[in-house]
Design an enzyme around this catalytic site. Sequence first.
Site, PDB file in Angstrom:
ATOM      1  N   HIS A 220      50.520  68.231  50.824  1.00 30.49           N
ATOM      2  CA  HIS A 220      50.051  66.998  51.462  1.00 30.49           C
ATOM      3  C   HIS A 220      48.566  66.760  51.218  1.00 30.49           C
ATOM      4  O   HIS A 220      48.199  65.710  50.694  1.00 30.49           O
ATOM      5  CB  HIS A 220      50.409  66.874  52.952  1.00 30.49           C
ATOM      6  N   TYR A 224      45.216  63.721  49.282  1.00 32.95           N
ATOM      7  CA  TYR A 224      43.849  63.271  49.605  1.00 32.95           C
ATOM      8  C   TYR A 224      42.844  63.808  48.596  1.00 32.95           C
ATOM      9  O   TYR A 224      41.792  63.197  48.406  1.00 32.95           O
ATOM     10  CB  TYR A 224      43.490  63.638  51.056  1.00 32.95           C
ATOM     11  N   HIS A 371      56.810  54.591  47.031  1.00 38.15           N
ATOM     12  CA  HIS A 371      55.579  54.870  47.806  1.00 38.15           C
ATOM     13  C   HIS A 371      54.509  55.517  46.922  1.00 38.15           C
ATOM     14  O   HIS A 371      53.371  55.075  46.876  1.00 38.15           O
ATOM     15  CB  HIS A 371      55.946  55.787  48.983  1.00 38.15           C
ATOM     16  N   PHE A 372      54.896  56.556  46.179  1.00 36.44           N
ATOM     17  CA  PHE A 372      53.804  57.276  45.529  1.00 36.44           C
ATOM     18  C   PHE A 372      53.348  56.650  44.215  1.00 36.44           C
ATOM     19  O   PHE A 372      52.266  56.983  43.735  1.00 36.44           O
ATOM     20  CB  PHE A 372      54.048  58.789  45.453  1.00 36.44           C
ATOM     21  N   HIS A 373      54.108  55.703  43.685  1.00 37.71           N
ATOM     22  CA  HIS A 373      53.535  54.989  42.546  1.00 37.71           C
ATOM     23  C   HIS A 373      52.506  53.947  42.992  1.00 37.71           C
ATOM     24  O   HIS A 373      51.648  53.551  42.214  1.00 37.71           O
ATOM     25  CB  HIS A 373      54.629  54.372  41.670  1.00 37.71           C
ATOM     26  N   ARG A 435      66.452  59.822  45.012  1.00 35.73           N
ATOM     27  CA  ARG A 435      65.362  60.015  44.049  1.00 35.73           C
ATOM     28  C   ARG A 435      65.708  61.214  43.178  1.00 35.73           C
ATOM     29  O   ARG A 435      66.723  61.873  43.396  1.00 35.73           O
ATOM     30  CB  ARG A 435      64.036  60.237  44.779  1.00 35.73           C
ATOM     31  N   ARG A 436      64.857  61.521  42.207  1.00 35.96           N
ATOM     32  CA  ARG A 436      65.007  62.689  41.314  1.00 35.96           C
ATOM     33  C   ARG A 436      66.400  62.761  40.712  1.00 35.96           C
ATOM     34  O   ARG A 436      66.966  63.843  40.590  1.00 35.96           O
ATOM     35  CB  ARG A 436      64.783  64.008  42.060  1.00 35.96           C
TER      36      ARG A 436
HETATM   37 FE1  HAS Z   1      52.329  59.720  51.163  1.00 36.22          FE
HETATM   38  C1  HAS Z   1      55.334  61.325  50.551  1.00 36.22           C
HETATM   39  C2  HAS Z   1      53.043  59.624  54.501  1.00 36.22           C
HETATM   40  C3  HAS Z   1      49.221  58.309  51.802  1.00 36.22           C
HETATM   41  C4  HAS Z   1      51.367  60.406  47.940  1.00 36.22           C
HETATM   42  N1  HAS Z   1      53.186  60.655  49.549  1.00 36.22           N
HETATM   43  C5  HAS Z   1      54.448  61.209  49.490  1.00 36.22           C
HETATM   44  C6  HAS Z   1      54.693  61.703  48.176  1.00 36.22           C
HETATM   45  C7  HAS Z   1      53.546  61.487  47.440  1.00 36.22           C
HETATM   46  C8  HAS Z   1      52.619  60.822  48.319  1.00 36.22           C
HETATM   47  C9  HAS Z   1      53.291  61.884  46.007  1.00 36.22           C
HETATM   48  O1  HAS Z   1      54.919  61.049  56.427  1.00 36.22           O
HETATM   49  C10 HAS Z   1      56.002  62.336  47.676  1.00 36.22           C
HETATM   50  C11 HAS Z   1      56.016  63.808  47.769  1.00 36.22           C
HETATM   51  C12 HAS Z   1      57.279  64.351  47.174  1.00 36.22           C
HETATM   52  O2  HAS Z   1      57.398  64.388  45.944  1.00 36.22           O
HETATM   53  O3  HAS Z   1      58.187  64.684  47.952  1.00 36.22           O
HETATM   54  N2  HAS Z   1      51.362  59.031  52.823  1.00 36.22           N
HETATM   55  C13 HAS Z   1      51.844  59.044  54.075  1.00 36.22           C
HETATM   56  C14 HAS Z   1      50.888  58.393  54.981  1.00 36.22           C
HETATM   57  C15 HAS Z   1      49.815  58.021  54.215  1.00 36.22           C
HETATM   58  C16 HAS Z   1      50.114  58.443  52.863  1.00 36.22           C
HETATM   59  C17 HAS Z   1      51.040  58.196  56.444  1.00 36.22           C
HETATM   60  N3  HAS Z   1      50.647  59.406  50.079  1.00 36.22           N
HETATM   61  C18 HAS Z   1      49.473  58.846  50.538  1.00 36.22           C
HETATM   62  C19 HAS Z   1      48.477  58.874  49.504  1.00 36.22           C
HETATM   63  C20 HAS Z   1      49.083  59.465  48.414  1.00 36.22           C
HETATM   64  C21 HAS Z   1      50.437  59.784  48.793  1.00 36.22           C
HETATM   65  C22 HAS Z   1      47.056  58.385  49.664  1.00 36.22           C
HETATM   66  C23 HAS Z   1      48.547  59.778  47.065  1.00 36.22           C
HETATM   67  C24 HAS Z   1      47.347  59.536  46.642  1.00 36.22           C
HETATM   68  N4  HAS Z   1      53.889  60.320  52.280  1.00 36.22           N
HETATM   69  C25 HAS Z   1      53.948  60.259  53.645  1.00 36.22           C
HETATM   70  C26 HAS Z   1      55.146  60.971  54.124  1.00 36.22           C
HETATM   71  C27 HAS Z   1      55.791  61.471  52.993  1.00 36.22           C
HETATM   72  C28 HAS Z   1      54.990  61.038  51.867  1.00 36.22           C
HETATM   73  C29 HAS Z   1      55.607  61.167  55.497  1.00 36.22           C
HETATM   74  C30 HAS Z   1      57.087  62.320  52.957  1.00 36.22           C
HETATM   75  C31 HAS Z   1      58.252  61.487  52.711  1.00 36.22           C
HETATM   76  C32 HAS Z   1      59.512  62.293  52.503  1.00 36.22           C
HETATM   77  O4  HAS Z   1      60.415  62.184  53.358  1.00 36.22           O
HETATM   78  O5  HAS Z   1      59.660  63.027  51.524  1.00 36.22           O
HETATM   79  C33 HAS Z   1      48.540  57.370  54.753  1.00 36.22           C
HETATM   80  O6  HAS Z   1      47.457  58.246  54.566  1.00 36.22           O
HETATM   81  C34 HAS Z   1      48.271  56.036  54.148  1.00 36.22           C
HETATM   82  C35 HAS Z   1      47.047  55.368  54.748  1.00 36.22           C
HETATM   83  C36 HAS Z   1      46.575  54.233  53.889  1.00 36.22           C
HETATM   84  C37 HAS Z   1      46.443  52.982  54.268  1.00 36.22           C
HETATM   85  C38 HAS Z   1      45.960  51.922  53.321  1.00 36.22           C
HETATM   86  C39 HAS Z   1      44.503  51.496  53.567  1.00 36.22           C
HETATM   87  C40 HAS Z   1      44.078  50.501  52.540  1.00 36.22           C
HETATM   88  C41 HAS Z   1      42.972  50.573  51.782  1.00 36.22           C
HETATM   89  C42 HAS Z   1      42.763  49.532  50.712  1.00 36.22           C
HETATM   90  C43 HAS Z   1      41.342  48.964  50.630  1.00 36.22           C
HETATM   91  C44 HAS Z   1      41.342  47.729  49.757  1.00 36.22           C
HETATM   92  C45 HAS Z   1      40.547  47.544  48.674  1.00 36.22           C
HETATM   93  C46 HAS Z   1      40.747  46.326  47.848  1.00 36.22           C
HETATM   94  C47 HAS Z   1      39.533  48.499  48.220  1.00 36.22           C
HETATM   95  C48 HAS Z   1      46.772  52.560  55.644  1.00 36.22           C
HETATM   96  C49 HAS Z   1      41.967  51.668  51.934  1.00 36.22           C
HETATM   97  C50 HAS Z   1      39.908  45.190  48.286  1.00 36.22           C
HETATM   98  C51 HAS Z   1      39.961  44.130  47.265  1.00 36.22           C
HETATM   99  C52 HAS Z   1      39.696  42.839  47.508  1.00 36.22           C
HETATM  100  C53 HAS Z   1      39.726  41.861  46.390  1.00 36.22           C
HETATM  101  C54 HAS Z   1      39.396  42.315  48.831  1.00 36.22           C
HETATM  102 CU    CU Z   2      52.139  63.902  52.877  1.00 30.80          CU
END
Ligand code: HAS
Ligand code: CU
Length: 544
Positions: A220, A224, A371-373, A435-436
């Site tokens: 996990h 980050y 999600h992860f893409h 998946r997979r």
């Molecule tokens: Fe996740 C599964 C929960 C974030 C990657 N995640 C995965 C897997 C990957 C992954 C690779 O709770 C699959 C693992 C596997 O192979 O089994 N994830 C979360 C949660 C967040 C989260 C709560 N994940 C990420 C990030 C990843 C990532 C970051 C990679 C970099 N994820 C899970 C959970 C699983 C999971 C379960 C398990 C599922 C299962 O059952 O297998 C949070 O941290 C997300 C918070 C983010 C936000 C977005 C904020 C928005 C921002 C954008 C700013 C905008 C800009 C643009 C800069 C709330 C910061 C402005 C532009 C203008 C023009 C105005």
């Molecule tokens: Cu995680």
Amino acid sequence: MYAHENRLTAWHIGIAFVALMVGMLLGPLQTWEHAGLNLYPALRSIGIQSYYQGLTIHGILNALVFTTFFITGFLTFATTHSLKRASKYPWVHTLALVVMFAGLLITAVPLLLNGATVLYTFYPPLKADPAFYIGLTLVVVGSWITGYGLLFTWSAWKKENPGVQTPLIAFASLITMVMWQICTVGVAVEMLALNIPWSLGLIAGTDPQLARTLFWFTGHPLVYFWLLPAYISWYGMLPKQAGGKLFSEPLARLSFWLFLILSTPLGLHHQYVDPGIPAGWKALHAVLTYSVFFPSMLTLFNVVASLEIAGRARGGKGTFGWIRALPWSEPSFTAQALAGILFAFGGISGIANASYDLNLVLHNTAWQPGHFHLTVGTGVAFSFMGIGYWLIPKLSGKELWSKKFGIYQAWTWFVGMILMSNGLHILGLRYSVPRRSALGVAPYASAEWTPFLIESALGGTILLISVVLLYVNYGMTVFAGKKLTREIEMPVAENAEGMPSPRWLDTWRPWLLGAVALVLVAYGPVIYILLTRLNLTSPGFRVW
Ligand code: HAS
Ligand code: CU
């Protein structure tokens, strides 16, 4: 002053992007296979025996090799340039690169010879050749050495600059590296105590539940470790690239501290469905998962506010007029801004994952690659591509070959990823598509899936076009670009408030203690319970 750092970073980034190219070329093949166009038999002649071997290479090269090499290179560059100081021990960084590269070569052998079809999570009882585990371990050890090198440089800088606050980019890079040191303990123990001896035949069986738990201890926070370098660029560089200032530097520092504390103690959200872990501990990790959502919300607010400052400084008016005024003709900006927009949707699908009840529906379905893409495949990888648009010219001393290609590349990535991830999310949520899996040959495949499989294959094809545009541009820049006639500096955003951050945001001890304490509370009893039930009896399986 930075000759060694720049050369070294060029090696890191070069290896990262070559790995990414190979890994990404395999991606569209998966979406095509799902939609019924199976090209894998044709790949046998180049040694790819199955969908699962292709998928393992795709995951390892993109999610582990590209990210780790890019991050160690980028953070070395960013820290030294931010501190305005060359590294204290350049040889430490050279050693790190050698160890990582040796690890990559060792891992590549079983990957290419079909000795490691265990996918990028390498869950036992799937078993790979020992070289696979040993090589990956060396890549992690090399990344630790990079971290030590940066800490040595920083402590030398502190002695030379008593009382001066560490600049934001260096500060955030160091936090990222320290977080990585803490969280990789899990996978290090998994590799050294279980996977390596098991694959060498020194122990007859393994304990899959313990191995998975140790894996997610690191797995996990690994997400980050990928994300924070992109945040470093979004906070520390992007506002400057857009012509503005960072809205609030203290808030940025606070969110990095929160990531140090909260990244690790929540890996059980990947194991909600695992039977051997008591439900109370899963609940605690669910609560902590919602806590780590908070620094990402701070980031959303702060980065968008910074871009608004930029858009208004460029003459943008009205509620949304500032968005149009942003420098959309600059590929580095456009790639990172579009990456941020899609990342917000990836964050939302992560929040759905984090809910225990919803997870029971979404776990192990196509929702996950959806999600992860959006997160690692876009928020992170696409931002790194955007960083490449200024960093590769800087390191190679060549002008970017074509801004236009860069803009086309950014928009094709954006559109391709929307289609692919939308299809995958729907397939997972509505139809529980696993998946997979090689869906093209799955006997249980349903005709209802077809439109969404085609949507995601179309997305995959557009992404392939984007990849070609990226590499033609990078390649032409490095090998046929015009010599730079100006100096490219690392963009460094000023703090809009113009005041230094409070001292409590520059003190390591309480945050470090908090991080370690929370890991002990959230994981200590779980690991203890698993150790009391240790069952080293599972044989290994090689399915493909
Ligand atoms: Fe996740 C599964 C929960 C974030 C990657 N995640 C995965 C897997 C990957 C992954 C690779 O709770 C699959 C693992 C596997 O192979 O089994 N994830 C979360 C949660 C967040 C989260 C709560 N994940 C990420 C990030 C990843 C990532 C970051 C990679 C970099 N994820 C899970 C959970 C699983 C999971 C379960 C398990 C599922 C299962 O059952 O297998 C949070 O941290 C997300 C918070 C983010 C936000 C977005 C904020 C928005 C921002 C954008 C700013 C905008 C800009 C643009 C800069 C709330 C910061 C402005 C532009 C203008 C023009 C105005
Ligand atoms: Cu995680």
